[in-house]
Design an enzyme around this catalytic site. Structure first.
Site, PDB file in Angstrom:
ATOM      1  CG  HIS A  32     -10.261  -6.559   8.065  1.00 42.47           C
ATOM      2  ND1 HIS A  32      -9.145  -6.789   8.834  1.00 42.47           N
ATOM      3  CD2 HIS A  32     -10.020  -7.171   6.875  1.00 42.47           C
ATOM      4  CE1 HIS A  32      -8.277  -7.514   8.148  1.00 42.47           C
ATOM      5  NE2 HIS A  32      -8.785  -7.753   6.955  1.00 42.47           N
ATOM      6  CD  GLU A  39      -1.924  -2.367   1.276  1.00 40.34           C
ATOM      7  OE1 GLU A  39      -0.800  -2.722   1.699  1.00 40.34           O
ATOM      8  OE2 GLU A  39      -2.839  -3.176   1.032  1.00 40.34           O
TER       9      GLU A  39
END
Ligand SMILES: Cc1ncc(C[n+]2csc(CCOP(=O)(O)OP(=O)(O)O)c2C)c(N)n1
Ligand SMILES: [Mg+2]
Lengths: 367, 327
Positions: free
Chosen positions: B129, B60
């Site tokens: 998450h 990322e």
């Protein structure tokens, strides 16, 4: 004593604790090139200009340091003194429209890529006439019209951006390459690993260059990173090079070959250039982590002096010409101080300028 | 009007913008050969090829930074995150670089980039998450943050985001990708960034809710209607810039307000909008503004705990009852 022997030791021991009195040299310099400028494809004017640029970087920073010490401006000031051969050899090796991005030790890079002493000094002073309009300061010199994308203050933060510059060049098939410079300290950041992996995978025309100056602030390279830095490339199947950064001709020779190859093959390269910083990390560094003797040893290899001797020894110029160059540079630098001092600070409106390219929006803006 | 799924509306926006401008490309984990982790990019690889639809490693930080550099150097990247929960690893690029490069170089560079992907929770996925990041990014100057709730908004706003010359964070939801809705078929349909929409008119109370929370507010409104309480729902659509004017105008009519926000309470959108309302509409309020947010607790896995954790229509109804003194 028994206790001390059992004490766990994490970071390898440095100067303060070295008991045997032996000091590891922080960087071992590989040999310099034996080739003369002509066989490297450089003209006499080129090497004279190299000297001028190196002397300019040196004097600009020496004067900037004096002004800082006089309290003329604040913030951080990281001097490039000792490393000028790297910036100088590199810009001669690259095309003018190849991209350069570097970390916060960026004054030298700016000066060799067309930031005028006036624009540079004014930026240090935080004046509106500075290269970044006084918004960036010492760490954020930039001249994007000359493909110098600036200095960046987050260690390792600009490494993926350098790969991104190369990505755009490849995407647009414009024949340009990108070069990304950073310190030995930045080698320890995950951003380098991610960027090297992607660059090799995507065959990006980018040169990652570590300016290994022996230290990350006060931590010697051997105390902050394992193994030989240039060997990291192996893990990525990336081509690599290691060379001496105290000699502009050596830097030029190597960077030229690398740039040609990266451009032709569209492949990345990982380069370790060994150099040395003569001043502290920033202006507030008492330099307890190295000995005077070590510093003096590297000062014998001073890149500016070396180039001057080369010009004289090769009979390219006489001392008179050197004096002339130095006089002109000295005046330019002194004038830049006057320019910076006489320039205005940014107007209050400037606070809100340069945030957006498109429509500006400021939350709860009650101006 | 055509009826499209949320994901199809997004895909149309990306497709139309890629078609319109060579400089637009998309990269992210699984966007190309897998056709998108949530099928938002389905078919794009076949249409545009490997140069413009790019699978990335799970890096990322690396690929976000490559996006920033590419944007500075003339391109218009769309960077897809599998969820914004993973974009935390790229925060240095979004927060320290995308939002700041232009300013610190004195206007010498632009960063026209869109970071997009699902935001916040999507069922029992555990603590790492499930976080809503819209308020966090809205904190930083220079960034726009969009969090639409319906396919039409998604299409019009994503097209505007891709055309923006400055960095935009565009947030979606795994749980909304299958949601169907009418989408304008107007040619070159764009919605300006920073404009809220009154999605339900009502005279008794103003409820502000975006993204997934809009649908919870809608459920609450239908329940309350049965009790004779008319809720006006405002979907800000864009968290930053925030259209406070539309909210204040509504409060001038309803005199009561509830803000529903899927972030944790400290310093979130609800906190900020609540502050602005008390300053701008103090004299119009008949009750203190209430908010419905996540508790200051991480997302639990266990179903009963998760249900307790996530705001629902019942929480919204309770808050409406509080501001209407119906308790
Ligand atoms: C992410 C991050 N961590 C820490 C710092 C503080 N810092 C600034 S420079 C520096 C040392 C970096 O050394 P190196 O990369 O070798 O570059 P040099 O200063 O030698 O040019 C540190 C720790 C920072 N700016 N950014
Ligand atoms: Mg260093």
């Amino acid at each position: 004593m028994a206790n001390k022997e059992q004490e766990a030791i994490f970071t390898p021991i440095g100067l303060n604790n070295s008991e045997n009195g032996k000091i590891d040299k922080s960087v071992k310099l590989p040999p310099v090139t034996k080739k003369k400028h002509k066989s490297l494809g450089l003209s006499e004017d080129d090497v004279i200009e190299m000297y001028r640029l190196m002397y300019l970087q040196r004097r600009f920073e020496e004067r900037a340091m004096q002004m800082y010490q006089k309290g003329k401006f604040g913030g951080f000031l990281h001097l490039y003194i000792g490393q000028e051969a790297v910036s100088t050899g590199t810009v001669f090796a690259l095309n003018d429209d190849d991209d350069i991005i570097t970390a916060y030790r960026d004054h030298g890079w700016g000066l060799v890529r067309g930031i005028t002493p006036n624009e540079g000094m004014a930026e240090l002073y935080g004046k509106a006439t500075g290269c970044s309009k006084g918004k960036g300061g010492s760490m954020h010199f930039a001249k994007t019209e000359n493909h110098f994308w600036g200095g960046y203050g987050i260690v390792g933060g600009h490494i993926p951006i350098g790969a991104g510059l190369a990505f755009a060049n490849k995407y647009q098939d414009n024949g340009r390459i990108a070069t990304c410079f950073f310190g030995d300290g930045a080698v320890d950041q995950g951003s380098l690993h991610e960027s090297m992996n992607i660059a090799q995978l995507w065959k990006l025309p980018v040169v990652f260059v570590v300016e290994n100056n022996g230290y990350s602030m006060g931590t010697a390279a051997r105390r902050h990173t394992v193994g030989e830095i240039h060997e990291r490339a192996k893990g990525y199947g990336m081509k690599s090079a290691l060379f001496n950064g105290m000699d502009a001709l050596t830097v030029y020779e190597n960077m030229k070959n690398i740039a040609d190859e990266v451009r032709k093959e569209s492949l990345p390269y990982f380069v370790e250039i060994r150099t040395y910083r003569y001043r502290g990390h920033s202006m507030s560094d008492p330099q307890k982590y190295r000995t005077k003797e070590e510093l003096q040893e590297y000062q014998k290899t001073d890149p500016v002096e070396r180039m001057k001797s080369y010009l004289l020894d090769e009979g390219i110029v006489k001392q008179k010409k050197i004096d002339e160059i130095e006089e002109v540079v000295e005046k330019e630098v002194m004038d830049s101080i006057d320019f910076a001092e006489e320039s205005s600070f940014p107007e209050p409106e400037a606070l809100y300028e340069d945030m957006f390219t498109g429509t500006s929006h400021f939350h709860d803006d009650r101006r | 009007m055509a009826v499209l799924q949320f994901r199809e509306a997004l895909m149309q926006a990306i497709d139309e913008e890629m078609d319109r401008d060579e400089k637009v490309f998309i990269m992210g984990e699984e966007v190309a050969e897998y056709n998108g982790a949530y099928k938002v990019t389905e078919g794009l690889l076949d249409k545009y090829g490997f140069r413009r639809v790019i699978d990335t490693p799970i890096s990322e930080l690396g690929f976000s930074g490559i996006g920033v550099g590419a944007a500075m150097n003339g391109l218009r990247p769309i960077v897809e995150f599998m969820t914004f929960n993973f974009a935390v690893l790229a925060a240095d690029q979004i927060i320290n670089h995308a939002s700041k490069v232009r300013y610190m170089l004195g206007g010498q560079a632009s960063v026209p980039i869109v970071f997009r992907g699902p935001n916040a929770s999507a069922g029992q996925l555990g603590a790492t998450h499930s976080v809503a990041y819209d308020s966090m990014y809205a904190h930083f100057p220079g960034l726009s943050v969009i969090y639409p709730s319906e396919p039409d908004d998604a299409k019009g706003l994503l097209k505007s985001a891709i055309r923006s010359d400055d960095p935009v964070l565009f947030m979606e939801s795994e749980q909304m990708y299958g949601l169907k809705g009418e989408v304008s078929e107007a040619e070159d349909y764009t919605i300006p960034i920073g404009k809220a929409k009154v999605k339900r008119e009502g005279s008794d109370v103003t409820v502000v809710a975006s993204g997934k929370m809009y649908h919870i507010a809608k459920q609450a409104a239908s329940e309350l209607e049965k009790d004779g309480v008319e809720v006006e729902i405002i979907d800000p659509r864009t968290i930053k810039p925030f259209d406070i004017e539309t909210v204040v105008n509504s409060i001038k009519k309803t005199n009561r307000c509830v803000i529903v926000d899927e972030a944790h309470p400290f310093g979130g959108m609800a906190a900020e909008v609540g502050f602005l309302i008390q300053r701008e509409a103090f004299d119009y309020l008949d009750a203190p503004v209430q908010r419905v947010t996540l508790p200051d607790v991480n997302a639990p896995f266990s179903k009963p705990l998760f249900d307790l954790w996530l705001p629902d229509a019942k929480n919204v109804i309770e808050a409406v009852n509080t501001v209407t003194y119906r308790k």
